[in-house]
Each structure stands twice: as C-alpha cells, then as structure tokens.
Design a protein around this motif. Structure first.
Motif, PDB file in Angstrom:
ATOM      1  N   GLU A   1      55.310  45.808  42.999  1.00 42.90           N
ATOM      2  CA  GLU A   1      54.635  44.612  43.504  1.00 42.90           C
ATOM      3  C   GLU A   1      54.976  44.373  44.968  1.00 42.90           C
ATOM      4  O   GLU A   1      54.110  43.998  45.769  1.00 42.90           O
TER       5      GLU A   1
ATOM      6  N   ASP B   1      55.677  46.571  47.210  1.00 45.30           N
ATOM      7  CA  ASP B   1      55.026  47.561  48.065  1.00 45.30           C
ATOM      8  C   ASP B   1      53.547  47.272  48.314  1.00 45.30           C
ATOM      9  O   ASP B   1      52.949  47.854  49.220  1.00 45.30           O
ATOM     10  N   THR B   2      52.932  46.398  47.508  1.00 50.30           N
ATOM     11  CA  THR B   2      51.526  46.064  47.742  1.00 50.30           C
ATOM     12  C   THR B   2      51.327  45.259  49.017  1.00 50.30           C
ATOM     13  O   THR B   2      50.206  45.188  49.542  1.00 50.30           O
TER      14      THR B   2
ATOM     15  N   TRP C   1      47.956  37.223  42.436  1.00 51.17           N
ATOM     16  CA  TRP C   1      48.333  37.897  43.671  1.00 51.17           C
ATOM     17  C   TRP C   1      47.384  37.422  44.761  1.00 51.17           C
ATOM     18  O   TRP C   1      46.254  37.024  44.479  1.00 51.17           O
TER      19      TRP C   1
ATOM     20  N   PRO D   1      47.323  45.248  52.924  1.00 51.93           N
ATOM     21  CA  PRO D   1      48.607  45.522  52.280  1.00 51.93           C
ATOM     22  C   PRO D   1      49.690  46.036  53.233  1.00 51.93           C
ATOM     23  O   PRO D   1      50.783  46.389  52.783  1.00 51.93           O
TER      24      PRO D   1
ATOM     25  N   SER E   1      45.055  48.308  46.712  1.00 54.68           N
ATOM     26  CA  SER E   1      46.492  48.077  46.614  1.00 54.68           C
ATOM     27  C   SER E   1      46.823  47.236  45.393  1.00 54.68           C
ATOM     28  O   SER E   1      47.763  47.526  44.657  1.00 54.68           O
ATOM     29  N   ALA E   2      46.022  46.199  45.161  1.00 50.09           N
ATOM     30  CA  ALA E   2      46.245  45.344  43.994  1.00 50.09           C
ATOM     31  C   ALA E   2      45.958  46.093  42.699  1.00 50.09           C
ATOM     32  O   ALA E   2      46.695  45.969  41.716  1.00 50.09           O
TER      33      ALA E   2
ATOM     34  N   ARG F   1      46.160  49.290  42.035  1.00 52.92           N
ATOM     35  CA  ARG F   1      47.151  50.317  41.710  1.00 52.92           C
ATOM     36  C   ARG F   1      48.299  49.741  40.895  1.00 52.92           C
ATOM     37  O   ARG F   1      48.941  50.455  40.126  1.00 52.92           O
ATOM     38  N   ASN F   2      48.554  48.448  41.076  1.00 50.14           N
ATOM     39  CA  ASN F   2      49.679  47.827  40.397  1.00 50.14           C
ATOM     40  C   ASN F   2      49.207  46.849  39.316  1.00 50.14           C
ATOM     41  O   ASN F   2      49.925  45.960  38.911  1.00 50.14           O
ATOM     42  N   SER F   3      47.975  47.024  38.861  1.00 50.62           N
ATOM     43  CA  SER F   3      47.420  46.106  37.876  1.00 50.62           C
ATOM     44  C   SER F   3      47.194  46.823  36.559  1.00 50.62           C
ATOM     45  O   SER F   3      46.996  48.038  36.512  1.00 50.62           O
TER      46      SER F   3
END
Length: 494
Positions: free
Chosen positions: A276, A278-279, A294, A348, A388-389, A391-393
C-alpha cells in the motif's frame, strides 16, 4: 424527505437543499476568505464561517419552507481545525487552513519518530505539514495556554457543534489528524502522549453520518429549521462525493474532474503494509460503513486544460471552441504527447519539483494537436493512478463515476474510458460533495437502508455512460507502455 448538505471548501462555503432523489432544490454560496494574522500565517475566522453558514441556511428556508428538513450533513476541508473550550465552546486558537505551512517544522519533528513506512502504517497517510498533529504542535509551541480545557475540532465538527452543542469527529476526518490509528480504529493514545498532548483533546469519534443530535432550540428558531432536524458529520469531502455518485463497492472509483483531478477508490478494510505504501496513495476510512478508501490525484488535470485554453488564443478558448476542435479525435493516439505536471507530479510517484512537457511536436501541429495531447496526457496520468491502485486491490477497477467541470467535454471522457479500458459513468449530479454529505446523514439516520439504496436513489434520474473501445484501447496501451511511462520517469528524475 428533504436534506441539507453543507460543504465548507477551500474556495467556497456552500449550503444545498436536496430531495430524496438528489435533485438540487436550492443552494447558496459564499467565498471562503482567509484573514492575514499579521504574524506570517493566515487563518479563517470561525465566527464569520458560522455567520455565513447560518445566513445561507436561513436564505434556503425562507424560500423552501413547505417541507421540513429531516437531515443535515456537513463536509469540509479534511485537515483544517481549531481548539475550542470543551465547556463553553469558546474558540481558543486560530482556525488554521490545511494549506498553511506554519507547521512544517513540527511535521519534520514527527518525521523523525519512525520510518516513512511505519508512519504510513499508523495513519494511512504520507506525512505533511497540513495534517492536524503538526498544527497542534505548532499551536502548543506558540501558546500552551490555548490547550486548557480544549478540544480539537475539524471545520465540519465546529459547525456541527454550533448546530447541536455536541463535539465529535468522524473516522474519515479523524485519520487526517495523523493522531488516529488505522491499527485500532481509535485515537492513538501512546502516540498522542509521546508528543506531550493529552488524548482528551480529541473528542469522541462516531461513524460517518451518525446523528450527533437534533438542532438546538435556539438554532432551529433562528434558522427556520425544525427542532427534529438531525445533524451529522458527513466526513471527508471527496469521500462524501464518492457516496453521492455511487462509488460504494470495492473496485468502484470516484473521479472528480475539476482543476485538480482526484480519484477515490473503495476497498475492503485491511492492514496497511509495504504494498500500500508503494502505491503513493493515501488511505483512510470510507463514509460507507465497513470500508476503507484510497485516494490519489493529479493537481493539474483540469488545470492543464484551463492553461492551454489561455495559451492558444488572446482570449481563452470557450468550451464550445474546444468541443469543435476535438470533433473526431476519438480515433486512437495522437502524435504529440503532453505530461501534465504543471504543479508537480502527484500519485503514484509524488514529486513537487517535476515539471510538465510537450513531446513530439512538429511544425505541422497546431491548436487541435496540442489540445489533443493535453487531453491524452491527463488521461494517461489517470491511468497511472488507476493501475497503481488496481495492482494492490482485490478487485479489478472497471467502473469510474465522474463528476465536475471536465464532464462537459465528451471527447475527453471517451478518451479516458478507452485508455483505462473502464466504463465511465456520469450521473446527473450538480454538487456531489454537498449531496454526499447530505446522503451520509440520511444513511446514518436510517432513511436509506444501505449505500446501495443511496446509489439507486441518486441515479434514478438516469446516467450517461462511456464504454471503452477495445481496438483503441490496445493502441493507447502501446503508446502508454512504450512512450508515456518511460518519458514520465525521466521527467520525474530531472
């Protein structure tokens, strides 16, 4: 059912009256004015703010008094705040705007207390002078006497107090203080004490939209409201707007297409870690119960369009001129590229020193090609944040609900849909932030059963939809991967 939304923003203070479908029945607005304190910082006048709000409510009630108001929801600038006496409500400190940099030194002091990742995991934020804790430390350095019997209130909390006599926060604004724990969902008492503050300076935190109480008898009489009107802190302004447009499920994204472009995504509650961090995004509590959000943005999205409008003519190009120039541009990528970093680069990869650029211009290029490049460049930057969001979702981002001045430009909306391979939904909402605050109060007060019911009501008047074109998406994707991303990286490193 009638509901009022109060939006205490950086540029204007607004009060709007809505029906249960979100139709705007009436509104009033006043400019948000800063006051020079004559001591190298600026402040807001809290009494003037209350006078403006009360006057605007009274104006609306004088012309729309046929049906009583059931709910009032309040939203505001996220980090601005002030100290008031817990017993009398008397203001005991300056009301500091979020953008006031006087607390920069105190922010650096906080920065020494942990690694960037550790600080982020505590709060969901990337530390800044604008947050509440640095401002409180600055106030204490100026005059510790301000803190006697004091409570720190957000701007929303202050106006809610003036209406109800109750002091409180909601979680979405509490997190912006840098003193609220994302670990425990409560004020971070050891952290607060570490900086020599009493944890009781922070009031009770209630879920967004929870009724604090009804309007006091005196306020009801003065403002033309019913004494049964329930008042709530709606929450963070952008997150309230996400509720109004229907971005209420994991994977949904709200896009505010103003001078700055802000994206707010809905996610399930989770611990925050390296991924999170790194986003480059910030995280917090959504006004929809049970979810986090986010947030990221491009400070010069609509601002880039406004800038190019002024550069291409002696008088700024009208939006009709722009629409005419942008006819038939939705046929894939143009040759020229624009990098929208007129105010630095946001998420990001935040870097305030990054500057914008045109790449690939030739003598054959003119107004149309430069406009097209600005449209595409801002759409590419939106895609960078979305990727970016995502990738971490846990959920693919395939729906984005858009409001704001930029929605007047259909070619731009279609371009964003094509580049992101996502559906853009444009609901008929004129004032999403005000409406979201009102909806949060109606949801918290039980009029709406859940956030889905809010969405259905707000979209009952229909929406515009922009669907991505698969062929154009592939063409844009190649340019994005092979040209936009590499050049953007170089610009950030210059």
């Amino acid at each position: 059912m009638r509901m009022i939304g109060i939006d205490l923003g950086t540029t204007n203070r607004k009060v709007g009256l809505f029906d249960e479908s979100g139709k705007l029945l009436g509104q009033a607005s006043r400019p948000t004015v800063t006051v020079d304190s004559n001591t190298r910082y600026v402040v807001y006048d809290p009494d003037a703010m209350w006078d403006d709000v009360s006057t605007m409510i009274r104006e609306l009630m004088n012309t729309h008094n046929d049906v009583p108001v059931d709910y009032i929801g309040i939203t505001s600038m996220a980090e601005s705040g002030l100290l008031v006496n817990r017993h009398t409500g008397k203001v005991q400190s300056p009301l500091l705007p979020w953008f006031e940099t006087c607390s920069s030194e105190q922010a650096e002091r906080i920065r020494q207390e942990g690694t960037p990742l550790e600080l982020f995991q505590r709060t969901g934020l990337h530390l800044s002078f604008k947050h509440g804790l640095p401002k409180l430390l600055w106030l204490k350095d100026q005059n510790a006497g301000m803190f006697e019997d004091a409570v720190w209130l957000s701007v929303s909390g202050y106006i809610a107090y003036r209406l109800t006599g109750v002091m409180a926060f909601d979680p979405s604004l509490a997190t912006r203080t840098f003193a609220y724990s994302m670990y425990s969902d409560s004020w971070d008492v050891p952290w607060i004490r570490h900086f020599g503050l009493d944890e009781h300076i922070f009031p009770e935190v209630l879920p967004s939209g929870t009724p604090l109480g009804t309007v006091t008898k005196d306020a009801a009489g003065a403002l033309g409201l019913s004494s049964y009107t329930r008042v709530a802190i709606g929450g963070h302004d952008h997150v309230c707007a996400a509720l109004a447009v229907g971005a209420v499920h994991p994977g949904d994204v709200y896009v505010s297409m103003g001078t700055a472009e802000t994206l707010v995504g809905t996610i399930s509650k989770r611990p925050l870690g390296q991924a999170e961090f790194d986003t480059g995004l910030s995280y917090g509590y959504h006004v929809v119960p049970g979810y986090h959000f986010w947030m990221g943005g491009n400070a010069s999205s609509g601002g880039s369009v406004e800038w190019i409008r002024r550069q291409l003519a002696d008088e700024a190009l009208s939006y009709d001129d722009i629409k005419q120039l942008m006819n038939n541009v939705n046929d894939g990528p143009g040759e020229a590229m624009f990098f929208p970093y007129l105010s630095g680069c946001g998420a990001p990869y935040p870097n305030s020193k990054t500057r914008g650029a045109f790449i690939g211009l030739s003598k054959e290029h003119g107004k149309k090609e430069m406009l097209r490049a600005v449209f595409e460049g801002t759409a590419y930057q939106l895609e960078m944040i979305r990727q970016s969001a995502e990738r971490n979702s846990e959920h693919a981002i395939r729906n984005m609900c858009a409001v704001g001045g930029g929605t007047r430009l259909p070619a731009w909306l279609q371009m964003k849909s094509d580049i992101s391979n996502a559906t853009l939904i444009v609901p008929p909402i004129e004032e999403a932030t005000m409406l979201g605050a009102a909806c949060a109060a109606a949801l918290g007060g039980g009029y709406f059963a859940d956030a889905d019911e809010v969405r259905q009501a707000m979209q009952s008047r229909g929406v515009e939809t922009y669907q991505p074109n698969a062929e154009r998406h592939l063409q844009y994707r190649q340019v994005y991967d092979t040209r936009y991303i590499p050049v953007a990286k170089v610009l950030r490193e210059l």
